[in-house]
Design a protein around this motif. Structure first.
Motif, PDB file in Angstrom:
ATOM      1  N   VAL A  33       0.849  -1.189   0.000  1.00 44.81           N
ATOM      2  CA  VAL A  33       0.000   0.000   0.000  1.00 44.81           C
ATOM      3  C   VAL A  33       0.885   1.238   0.000  1.00 44.81           C
ATOM      4  O   VAL A  33       0.679   2.167  -0.771  1.00 44.81           O
ATOM      5  N   VAL A  34       1.902   1.236   0.878  1.00 49.24           N
ATOM      6  CA  VAL A  34       2.819   2.367   0.993  1.00 49.24           C
ATOM      7  C   VAL A  34       4.098   1.893   1.682  1.00 49.24           C
ATOM      8  O   VAL A  34       4.070   0.949   2.469  1.00 49.24           O
ATOM      9  N   THR A  35       5.212   2.533   1.356  1.00 49.01           N
ATOM     10  CA  THR A  35       6.463   2.315   2.082  1.00 49.01           C
ATOM     11  C   THR A  35       6.903   3.661   2.638  1.00 49.01           C
ATOM     12  O   THR A  35       6.611   4.704   2.050  1.00 49.01           O
ATOM     13  N   TYR A  36       7.609   3.631   3.772  1.00 44.82           N
ATOM     14  CA  TYR A  36       8.062   4.871   4.393  1.00 44.82           C
ATOM     15  C   TYR A  36       9.313   4.608   5.210  1.00 44.82           C
ATOM     16  O   TYR A  36       9.603   3.476   5.578  1.00 44.82           O
ATOM     17  N   LYS A  37      10.068   5.663   5.456  1.00 48.77           N
ATOM     18  CA  LYS A  37      11.374   5.542   6.105  1.00 48.77           C
ATOM     19  C   LYS A  37      11.261   5.049   7.544  1.00 48.77           C
ATOM     20  O   LYS A  37      10.302   5.370   8.252  1.00 48.77           O
ATOM     21  N   ALA A  38      12.265   4.288   7.962  1.00 48.30           N
ATOM     22  CA  ALA A  38      12.344   3.816   9.340  1.00 48.30           C
ATOM     23  C   ALA A  38      12.428   5.027  10.266  1.00 48.30           C
ATOM     24  O   ALA A  38      13.042   6.039   9.927  1.00 48.30           O
ATOM     25  N   GLY A  39      11.803   4.924  11.410  1.00 46.03           N
ATOM     26  CA  GLY A  39      11.807   6.027  12.362  1.00 46.03           C
ATOM     27  C   GLY A  39      10.599   6.927  12.236  1.00 46.03           C
ATOM     28  O   GLY A  39      10.310   7.701  13.137  1.00 46.03           O
ATOM     29  N   ALA A  40       9.890   6.820  11.118  1.00 48.99           N
ATOM     30  CA  ALA A  40       8.666   7.609  10.940  1.00 48.99           C
ATOM     31  C   ALA A  40       7.556   7.005  11.788  1.00 48.99           C
ATOM     32  O   ALA A  40       7.597   5.824  12.144  1.00 48.99           O
ATOM     33  N   LYS A  41       6.584   7.824  12.126  1.00 44.70           N
ATOM     34  CA  LYS A  41       5.463   7.343  12.940  1.00 44.70           C
ATOM     35  C   LYS A  41       4.667   6.279  12.187  1.00 44.70           C
ATOM     36  O   LYS A  41       4.589   6.289  10.963  1.00 44.70           O
ATOM     37  N   LYS A  42       4.078   5.389  12.961  1.00 46.98           N
ATOM     38  CA  LYS A  42       3.235   4.325  12.404  1.00 46.98           C
ATOM     39  C   LYS A  42       2.043   4.956  11.701  1.00 46.98           C
ATOM     40  O   LYS A  42       1.344   5.789  12.284  1.00 46.98           O
ATOM     41  N   LEU A  43       1.827   4.565  10.468  1.00 44.56           N
ATOM     42  CA  LEU A  43       0.723   5.122   9.700  1.00 44.56           C
ATOM     43  C   LEU A  43      -0.589   4.503  10.153  1.00 44.56           C
ATOM     44  O   LEU A  43      -0.672   3.278  10.355  1.00 44.56           O
ATOM     45  N   ALA A  44      -1.603   5.332  10.335  1.00 35.06           N
ATOM     46  CA  ALA A  44      -2.926   4.852  10.690  1.00 35.06           C
ATOM     47  C   ALA A  44      -3.562   4.217   9.460  1.00 35.06           C
ATOM     48  O   ALA A  44      -3.424   4.728   8.352  1.00 35.06           O
ATOM     49  N   LEU A  45      -4.239   3.105   9.663  1.00 29.29           N
ATOM     50  CA  LEU A  45      -4.908   2.431   8.567  1.00 29.29           C
ATOM     51  C   LEU A  45      -6.398   2.728   8.623  1.00 29.29           C
ATOM     52  O   LEU A  45      -6.969   2.878   9.692  1.00 29.29           O
ATOM     53  N   LYS A  46      -7.010   2.802   7.462  1.00 27.38           N
ATOM     54  CA  LYS A  46      -8.446   3.070   7.396  1.00 27.38           C
ATOM     55  C   LYS A  46      -9.236   1.929   8.003  1.00 27.38           C
ATOM     56  O   LYS A  46      -8.873   0.771   7.888  1.00 27.38           O
TER      57      LYS A  46
END
Length: 97
Positions: free
Chosen positions: A80-93
């Protein structure tokens, strides 16, 4: 072939360049000597295994070598998405995982 986006290299690359590294956003207990055996065992071995979207940790082993996080659908195997380590946990719908 499955393509995975490396948020550091900013490229979509074949899955063979990457390795799965388990569940993302786990926090090791600060004072492990004060944690009971059952709680520490749960930290080390017990992982969520949801059907649907899951937060995972990946490593770009044949590229930049860096770890990053991803939200992947475990049913369709699509990222669905990738993001850098250390970033906040993305909320899922819908309150998923």
């Amino acid at each position: 072939m499955l393509l995975i986006h490396c948020p550091y290299c900013e490229q979509d690359l074949p899955e063979l360049e990457f390795r799965h590294a388990g569940e993302a956003h786990l926090i090791r207990p600060a004072a492990t000597d004060e944690v009971g055996d059952e709680d520490f065992e749960a930290f080390l071995f017990l992982r969520d295994n949801p059907k649907g979207r899951a937060h995972e940790r990946w490593r770009h082993v044949h590229g930049c070598g860096r770890f990053f996080n991803a939200v992947r659908d475990t049913v369709s195997d699509k990222f669905v998405v990738t993001y850098k380590a250390g970033a906040k946990k993305l909320a899922l719908k819908g309150g998923e995982a």
